[in-house]
Design a protein around this motif. Sequence first.
Motif, short mmCIF file in Angstrom:
data_model
loop_
_atom_site.label_atom_id
_atom_site.label_comp_id
_atom_site.label_asym_id
_atom_site.label_seq_id
_atom_site.Cartn_x
_atom_site.Cartn_y
_atom_site.Cartn_z
N LEU A 125 14.58 49.30 -58.36
CA LEU A 125 14.63 47.87 -58.67
C LEU A 125 16.05 47.34 -58.53
N CYS A 126 17.04 48.05 -59.06
CA CYS A 126 18.43 47.60 -58.95
C CYS A 126 18.86 47.52 -57.48
N GLN A 127 18.37 48.46 -56.67
CA GLN A 127 18.75 48.48 -55.26
C GLN A 127 18.09 47.36 -54.47
N SER A 128 16.84 47.06 -54.80
CA SER A 128 16.09 46.07 -54.01
C SER A 128 16.36 44.63 -54.44
N SER A 129 16.90 44.43 -55.64
CA SER A 129 17.09 43.06 -56.12
C SER A 129 18.15 42.31 -55.33
N GLY A 130 19.19 42.99 -54.88
CA GLY A 130 20.22 42.35 -54.07
C GLY A 130 21.30 41.65 -54.87
N ASN A 131 21.07 41.35 -56.13
CA ASN A 131 22.08 40.67 -56.95
C ASN A 131 22.28 41.36 -58.30
N ALA A 132 22.01 42.65 -58.34
CA ALA A 132 22.21 43.42 -59.57
C ALA A 132 23.69 43.67 -59.79
N VAL A 133 24.12 43.57 -61.05
CA VAL A 133 25.52 43.78 -61.41
C VAL A 133 25.61 44.77 -62.56
N THR A 134 26.82 45.26 -62.80
CA THR A 134 27.03 46.30 -63.81
C THR A 134 27.21 45.74 -65.21
N ALA A 135 27.47 44.44 -65.35
CA ALA A 135 27.68 43.84 -66.67
C ALA A 135 27.25 42.38 -66.62
N PRO A 136 26.83 41.81 -67.76
CA PRO A 136 26.39 40.41 -67.77
C PRO A 136 27.50 39.45 -67.37
N GLU A 137 28.76 39.77 -67.74
CA GLU A 137 29.90 38.92 -67.39
C GLU A 137 30.96 39.76 -66.69
N GLY A 138 31.37 39.31 -65.53
CA GLY A 138 32.42 39.99 -64.81
C GLY A 138 32.02 41.33 -64.23
N GLY A 139 30.73 41.59 -64.09
CA GLY A 139 30.29 42.85 -63.53
C GLY A 139 30.36 42.87 -62.01
#
Length: 386
Positions: A125-139
């Motif tokens: 899911l993280c790979q296919s979403s295209g806009n996944a980040v490591t943190a809610p702010e500044g990730g």
Amino acid sequence: GSCSCDYRTSFKDYNCTWLSGSDASVTRESSIVVATFVHEYTQLLNSTCFSSYPSAANACDHLWVADGEASVFAADVESFTLLIDHSVTSPKSGLATTSRQMQGMLFVGDNGNDDSSAKAIKDALCQSSGNAVTAPEGGSSTNKSPCYIPPSTAVGLDYFSIGTLLQATGVTLEGESYPGSGHSARYEGLTINLLIDYSNSKDWHGLQTNISYLYKPSVVPQSTFKTTSLSPMSLNGSKRLKKDIHGVLFEVRPSGQLAVFDFTQLLLQLTTSLTLLALSTVGVNILAQYVLRYRHYYSEALYDRTADFDNISFLEAQPDEALRKELRDRNLPTTGTRERMILRLMEYGYRPGSSRSTSRASMEPYMEPAMASARQPFVPSAPAGP
């Protein structure tokens, strides 16, 4: 009825049917059921159970008699979308806002009971979403879990596809419902807790202007879900349609913390911190003075002995030049601020009316005998005669 298919040999297969959003969902106050499998019965009221309706007969084996049934899967249920409209209030602080005024993210990560297959589903899911980040702010961008995914929006509200929420929990409807069930999760249904975690503060930054939130979905392991609905099919109530709806139950639960400034709490934290510091100081002093190997040296170093301040008022009244003269008379440095010069005099043992020469003369009577005795040669005594 059911059948077996070559491409799906583990579980029984049923025909699929298209359902609209209203037909495929059962909405309650803080939960919604999305149908994955429907078992329909057409039932007739058993006339032998009544002598004259509604008067009961002496015996009745079955009040309702099945007149027909159908079992079907809901087609493409993973593509259904779930619109989430929520709000949060805090009576203590008076905060009140709706999801249209806040911003949130979907958290995809370990919920404490993930196995390797669940981790692989979340990574996909993280790979296919295209806009996944490591943190809610500044990730930064990422293609593996844990990750945070922004929701899709419509009229200011968040929505997700059912497939996305299922992947975020690490489950698939094609897996076995529970050990020994003989059916898939698509047939039995399952329960997902959708936690909405609210926050208006940030570590080391304090209160934030806006409230933010995180969607944290988690599946109840080995859970199933079924609900039943009844619909009359005749005016006299002798015929009805019964539906056993198996599906995914989403239970929405609020969580998190909304912080406010509280002066009483601030005082409590300060006094607690000061008390701990005082206790730690006492502990260190006890160790230094009574326990450690060099405690005698530590005891001397703990306290700084100052000069006698009895004459500070007299020195304060003296001009700078007089202070420098007193310092020169004692061969002391004349540099530094006025306060430094006064302290230097007091450390030397200054007394009003005294000078270096008088101090020297007062010390000489005590020094001369010691010096004279030191100059006397040593004369051994003669041995006593007989």
